[in-house]
Design a protein around this motif. Structure first.
Motif, mmCIF file in Angstrom:
data_model
loop_
_atom_site.group_PDB
_atom_site.id
_atom_site.type_symbol
_atom_site.label_atom_id
_atom_site.label_comp_id
_atom_site.label_asym_id
_atom_site.label_seq_id
_atom_site.Cartn_x
_atom_site.Cartn_y
_atom_site.Cartn_z
ATOM 1 N N PRO A 33 -40.983 37.457 14.455
ATOM 2 C CA PRO A 33 -39.569 37.428 14.060
ATOM 3 C C PRO A 33 -38.732 36.604 15.014
ATOM 4 O O PRO A 33 -39.101 36.430 16.176
ATOM 5 N N ARG A 34 -37.613 36.107 14.514
ATOM 6 C CA ARG A 34 -36.722 35.346 15.377
ATOM 7 C C ARG A 34 -36.108 36.255 16.446
ATOM 8 O O ARG A 34 -35.831 37.432 16.184
ATOM 9 N N ILE A 37 -30.169 36.375 34.875
ATOM 10 C CA ILE A 37 -30.987 36.476 33.663
ATOM 11 C C ILE A 37 -31.939 37.660 33.756
ATOM 12 O O ILE A 37 -32.181 38.360 32.765
ATOM 13 N N ASN A 38 -32.484 37.919 34.941
ATOM 14 C CA ASN A 38 -33.310 39.119 35.106
ATOM 15 C C ASN A 38 -32.522 40.380 34.753
ATOM 16 O O ASN A 38 -33.057 41.323 34.154
ATOM 17 N N GLN A 39 -31.247 40.415 35.118
ATOM 18 C CA GLN A 39 -30.405 41.566 34.784
ATOM 19 C C GLN A 39 -30.200 41.666 33.271
ATOM 20 O O GLN A 39 -30.186 42.764 32.702
ATOM 21 N N LEU A 40 -30.042 40.509 32.620
ATOM 22 C CA LEU A 40 -29.925 40.515 31.157
ATOM 23 C C LEU A 40 -31.191 41.073 30.511
ATOM 24 O O LEU A 40 -31.134 41.896 29.600
ATOM 25 N N LEU A 41 -32.343 40.616 30.992
ATOM 26 C CA LEU A 41 -33.609 41.051 30.411
ATOM 27 C C LEU A 41 -33.865 42.528 30.626
ATOM 28 O O LEU A 41 -34.482 43.197 29.801
ATOM 29 N N ALA A 42 -33.407 43.055 31.759
ATOM 30 C CA ALA A 42 -33.644 44.465 32.083
ATOM 31 C C ALA A 42 -32.604 45.397 31.477
ATOM 32 O O ALA A 42 -32.751 46.616 31.566
ATOM 33 N N GLY A 43 -31.576 44.843 30.859
ATOM 34 C CA GLY A 43 -30.485 45.666 30.342
ATOM 35 C C GLY A 43 -30.906 46.533 29.166
ATOM 36 O O GLY A 43 -31.832 46.211 28.422
ATOM 37 N N ASP A 44 -30.194 47.618 28.986
ATOM 38 C CA ASP A 44 -30.473 48.579 27.908
ATOM 39 C C ASP A 44 -29.652 48.196 26.675
ATOM 40 O O ASP A 44 -28.731 48.897 26.274
ATOM 41 N N HIS A 45 -29.990 47.040 26.074
ATOM 42 C CA HIS A 45 -29.214 46.527 24.949
ATOM 43 C C HIS A 45 -29.993 46.571 23.637
ATOM 44 O O HIS A 45 -29.418 46.396 22.572
ATOM 45 N N GLY A 46 -31.301 46.767 23.705
ATOM 46 C CA GLY A 46 -32.104 46.882 22.493
ATOM 47 C C GLY A 46 -32.302 45.583 21.742
ATOM 48 O O GLY A 46 -32.783 45.593 20.606
ATOM 49 N N LEU A 47 -31.953 44.449 22.349
ATOM 50 C CA LEU A 47 -32.085 43.165 21.679
ATOM 51 C C LEU A 47 -33.394 42.482 22.061
ATOM 52 O O LEU A 47 -33.905 42.667 23.159
ATOM 53 N N SER A 48 -33.910 41.689 21.140
ATOM 54 C CA SER A 48 -35.045 40.828 21.440
ATOM 55 C C SER A 48 -34.492 39.498 21.933
ATOM 56 O O SER A 48 -33.828 38.769 21.186
ATOM 57 N N LEU A 49 -34.737 39.193 23.199
ATOM 58 C CA LEU A 49 -34.190 37.985 23.803
ATOM 59 C C LEU A 49 -35.285 36.938 23.985
ATOM 60 O O LEU A 49 -36.448 37.267 24.194
#
Length: 289
Positions: free
Chosen positions: A80-81, A16-28
């Protein structure tokens, strides 16, 4: 919404830390349902209070209370959601229960279950007469299986006997992160929920002036049945050390921030004698003072 599943110590928090640090531009938004404290990398922290952690990329992480439906409702009420909701299931949880709750929310798009498998421990766990059914069931319910720590053709063959879901070998690859966040189509039938043996947990907050070498030695002789130990301790010089124990694997590494000091142990009820654990830890504390 994605559910991140996997038995104790499979690497869910790291993933999950890798997901949060990813360069995806999404609000998680991450909901965590586990025995231990939320362990988000220090570099991702912006601020935190009792149950919510704000992250530097604009995302948020919350500890999930006992009522999953209320937690999901809170996520939907945020403005925002978030673009994507991630639920980190407890290592002893049935991910289908979480998935069914998500499917019951008409405003939530369910994205599937990702099950992480610890290649070092899976074979022994899968053959355990009490734990095995639960470990195998977590794999069987997955829409995507990710092997961690130690991968092999033999392990992949074993997993293919349990699931028709795709099996990936590299949990930190950009391809895996993209799959998780792109809402894969769920493949599992979720109406049935599984059962699992009863677990118990132990926690200590007597964690200062701990000698690292002595701690490592103590963990090698911890009481039988205490399969998982994690948390943070401080040595006599005030340095913080993160503790991660899964089966025979013991890691004690420098921690950037001690945060709320706590050490959590988890094991099967009936295999763990909490009085024995307390006596064991008291001997550790005594030897360091």
């Amino acid at each position: 919404m994605s559910v991140i599943s996997g038995y104790l110590g499979a690497g869910k928090t790291t993933f999950i830390n890798q997901l949060l640090a990813g360069d995806h531009g999404l609000s998680l938004m991450v909901l965590v349902n586990d025995f231990g404290a939320v362990n988000i990398d220090a570099a991702l922290l912006a601020s935190k209070d009792d149950d919510t952690i704000a992250l530097t990329n604009g995302c948020v992480c919350c500890t999930m209370g006992s009522d999953l439906y209320l937690a999901l409702g809170d996520a939907l009420d945020r403005r925002p959601r978030p673009d994507h909701l991630i639920v980190e299931a407890s290592g002893v949880a049935d991910p289908s229960r979480i998935a069914n709750a998500a499917r019951a929310e008409p405003d939530m798009r369910y994205a599937g279950i990702v099950t992480l498998v610890d290649g070092q421990e899976f074979d022994g766990l899968a053959h355990d007469p009490l734990i095995g059914p639960q470990v195998r069931d977590q794999v069987a319910r997955a829409d995507l299986v990710v092997m961690t720590k130690q991968v092999s053709d033999k392990l992949e063959t074993r997993l293919n006997e349990l699931t028709n879901a795709p099996i990936l070998r590299n949990p930190d690859s950009a391809a895996v992160l993209e799959l998780v966040l792109s809402d894969p189509v769920p493949a599992t039938a979720l109406d049935r929920v599984g059962t699992h043996p009863d677990y118990t947990s132990w926690i200590s907050e007597k964690l200062t002036n701990i000698d690292k070498a002595a701690l490592h030695q103590a963990l090698t002789r911890r009481p039988p049945g205490l399969f998982r130990v994690k948390g943070c301790v401080v040595d006599s010089a005030g340095a913080a050390w993160g503790v991660q124990v899964v089966g025979q694997n013991i890691e004690i590494t420098p921690a950037n921030d001690a945060g709320a000091l706590a050490l959590v142990g988890i094991g099967l009820r009936g295999r763990v004698d909490l009085a024995e654990v307390e006596a064991w830890w008291a001997s550790v504390i005594k030897s360091d003072h």
